[in-house]
Design a protein around this motif. Sequence first.
Motif, PDB file in Angstrom:
ATOM      1  N   GLN A 130      75.828  15.319  54.457  1.00 26.36           N
ATOM      2  CA  GLN A 130      76.501  14.535  55.584  1.00 26.36           C
ATOM      3  C   GLN A 130      77.021  13.049  55.157  1.00 26.36           C
ATOM      4  N   LEU A 131      76.082  12.642  54.294  1.00 22.92           N
ATOM      5  CA  LEU A 131      76.398  11.072  53.856  1.00 22.92           C
ATOM      6  C   LEU A 131      77.728  11.041  52.992  1.00 22.92           C
ATOM      7  N   VAL A 132      77.627  12.064  52.009  1.00 22.89           N
ATOM      8  CA  VAL A 132      79.075  12.192  51.420  1.00 22.89           C
ATOM      9  C   VAL A 132      80.116  12.617  52.112  1.00 22.89           C
ATOM     10  N   SER A 133      80.147  13.511  53.229  1.00 22.58           N
ATOM     11  CA  SER A 133      81.253  13.749  53.933  1.00 22.58           C
ATOM     12  C   SER A 133      81.665  12.242  55.098  1.00 22.58           C
ATOM     13  N   HIS A 134      80.769  11.767  55.274  1.00 21.14           N
ATOM     14  CA  HIS A 134      81.005  10.641  56.016  1.00 21.14           C
ATOM     15  C   HIS A 134      81.723   9.414  55.188  1.00 21.14           C
ATOM     16  N   ALA A 135      81.294   9.282  53.918  1.00 21.83           N
ATOM     17  CA  ALA A 135      81.697   8.595  52.894  1.00 21.83           C
ATOM     18  C   ALA A 135      83.554   8.989  52.765  1.00 21.83           C
ATOM     19  N   ILE A 136      83.724  10.084  52.554  1.00 17.31           N
ATOM     20  CA  ILE A 136      84.947  10.624  52.302  1.00 17.31           C
ATOM     21  C   ILE A 136      85.950  10.505  53.479  1.00 17.31           C
ATOM     22  N   ALA A 137      85.474  10.947  54.494  1.00 16.81           N
ATOM     23  CA  ALA A 137      86.275  10.671  55.725  1.00 16.81           C
ATOM     24  C   ALA A 137      86.460   9.344  56.331  1.00 16.81           C
ATOM     25  N   ALA A 138      85.371   8.436  56.260  1.00 20.11           N
ATOM     26  CA  ALA A 138      85.393   7.356  57.083  1.00 20.11           C
ATOM     27  C   ALA A 138      85.591   6.188  55.966  1.00 20.11           C
ATOM     28  N   LEU A 139      85.249   6.423  55.094  1.00 20.96           N
ATOM     29  CA  LEU A 139      85.209   5.255  54.021  1.00 20.96           C
ATOM     30  C   LEU A 139      86.408   5.247  52.760  1.00 20.96           C
ATOM     31  N   GLY A 140      86.969   6.244  52.703  1.00 20.51           N
ATOM     32  CA  GLY A 140      88.057   6.710  51.710  1.00 20.51           C
ATOM     33  C   GLY A 140      87.556   7.048  50.205  1.00 20.51           C
ATOM     34  N   VAL A 141      86.342   7.470  50.272  1.00 23.33           N
ATOM     35  CA  VAL A 141      85.692   7.626  49.013  1.00 23.33           C
ATOM     36  C   VAL A 141      86.446   8.804  48.123  1.00 23.33           C
ATOM     37  N   ARG A 142      86.522   8.452  46.760  1.00 24.52           N
ATOM     38  CA  ARG A 142      87.435   9.583  46.133  1.00 24.52           C
ATOM     39  C   ARG A 142      86.676  10.050  44.539  1.00 24.52           C
ATOM     40  N   ARG A 143      85.723   8.854  44.394  1.00 22.94           N
ATOM     41  CA  ARG A 143      85.178   8.975  43.043  1.00 22.94           C
ATOM     42  C   ARG A 143      83.488   8.709  42.947  1.00 22.94           C
ATOM     43  N   VAL A 144      82.978   9.331  41.795  1.00 19.94           N
ATOM     44  CA  VAL A 144      81.578   8.754  41.839  1.00 19.94           C
ATOM     45  C   VAL A 144      81.070   9.149  40.217  1.00 19.94           C
ATOM     46  N   ASP A 145      80.169   8.387  39.882  1.00 21.65           N
ATOM     47  CA  ASP A 145      79.549   8.493  38.483  1.00 21.65           C
ATOM     48  C   ASP A 145      78.569   9.104  38.631  1.00 21.65           C
ATOM     49  N   VAL A 146      78.143   9.869  37.599  1.00 15.49           N
ATOM     50  CA  VAL A 146      76.616  10.611  37.613  1.00 15.49           C
ATOM     51  C   VAL A 146      76.064  10.765  36.302  1.00 15.49           C
ATOM     52  N   ASN A 147      74.625  10.433  36.319  1.00 13.88           N
ATOM     53  CA  ASN A 147      74.044  10.409  35.221  1.00 13.88           C
ATOM     54  C   ASN A 147      74.211  11.721  34.601  1.00 13.88           C
ATOM     55  N   GLU A 148      74.670  11.929  33.078  1.00 15.32           N
ATOM     56  CA  GLU A 148      74.803  13.308  32.744  1.00 15.32           C
ATOM     57  C   GLU A 148      73.525  14.232  32.728  1.00 15.32           C
ATOM     58  N   GLN A 149      72.403  13.580  32.596  1.00 17.79           N
ATOM     59  CA  GLN A 149      71.037  14.177  32.571  1.00 17.79           C
ATOM     60  C   GLN A 149      70.614  14.790  33.906  1.00 17.79           C
ATOM     61  N   ASN A 150      71.284  14.238  34.959  1.00 18.60           N
ATOM     62  CA  ASN A 150      70.988  14.643  36.393  1.00 18.60           C
ATOM     63  C   ASN A 150      71.812  15.887  36.845  1.00 18.60           C
ATOM     64  N   GLU A 151      71.264  17.087  36.355  1.00 18.88           N
ATOM     65  CA  GLU A 151      72.190  17.963  36.481  1.00 18.88           C
ATOM     66  C   GLU A 151      72.079  18.540  38.142  1.00 18.88           C
ATOM     67  N   GLN A 152      70.997  18.165  38.941  1.00 19.41           N
ATOM     68  CA  GLN A 152      71.185  18.644  39.975  1.00 19.41           C
ATOM     69  C   GLN A 152      72.237  17.604  40.757  1.00 19.41           C
ATOM     70  N   ALA A 153      72.496  16.468  40.725  1.00 20.52           N
ATOM     71  CA  ALA A 153      73.505  15.540  41.206  1.00 20.52           C
ATOM     72  C   ALA A 153      74.756  16.175  41.034  1.00 20.52           C
ATOM     73  N   LEU A 154      74.928  16.329  39.598  1.00 24.65           N
ATOM     74  CA  LEU A 154      76.111  16.891  39.089  1.00 24.65           C
ATOM     75  C   LEU A 154      76.688  18.261  40.014  1.00 24.65           C
ATOM     76  N   GLY A 155      75.580  18.934  40.208  1.00 26.23           N
ATOM     77  CA  GLY A 155      75.754  20.388  40.793  1.00 26.23           C
ATOM     78  C   GLY A 155      76.050  20.043  42.143  1.00 26.23           C
ATOM     79  N   PHE A 156      75.685  19.033  42.757  1.00 31.92           N
ATOM     80  CA  PHE A 156      75.792  18.712  44.309  1.00 31.92           C
ATOM     81  C   PHE A 156      77.287  18.217  44.388  1.00 31.92           C
ATOM     82  N   TYR A 157      77.563  17.238  43.414  1.00 29.91           N
ATOM     83  CA  TYR A 157      78.758  16.687  43.762  1.00 29.91           C
ATOM     84  C   TYR A 157      79.999  17.832  43.257  1.00 29.91           C
TER      85      TYR A 157
END
Length: 149
Positions: free
Chosen positions: A88-115
């Motif tokens: 919900q936070l990412v969806s809000h950021a995309i829709a309301a704040l124009g987010v298009r990019r993110v950097d993720v620590n390579e070792q954080n596989e859970q976050a990579l899968g989420f994004y």
Amino acid sequence: MEIEAARPCDHPTLITIWEASVRASHHFLPEADIVALRSLILEHYFDAVRLYGARLDGNLVGFIGVADGNIEMLFVAPAGMGQGVGRQLVSHAIAALGVRRVDVNEQNEQALGFYRRMGFVVEGRSPLDGEGRPYPLLHLALADEPGAD
């Protein structure tokens, strides 16, 4: 769940969420880095982004920080992980704040899968993190961005 702009009075709760989330997901970070990052976040990083918190029953359960179309930070309290808070936070950021990019620590596989599930694709890699430490970053963009594969 409600998403609203975070206020400076929320910072103590947000840093508690940040630390609990990092300890649950960033197993590659040594204690000294967590301590150093905690100070940087409180003293500089919170003020450098547009911060939004997710509230469930009036309690903050996660937050997102955005700057220049980038997600700079996204952290969810461990009890809220897998409950749709981050989505919900990412969806809000995309829709309301124009987010298009993110950097993720390579070792954080859970976050990579989420994004990836949120529609982001890897478009590049840096061998060091933003502080020059040896934690490689993957640069992601929404799949509909030009140049995103």
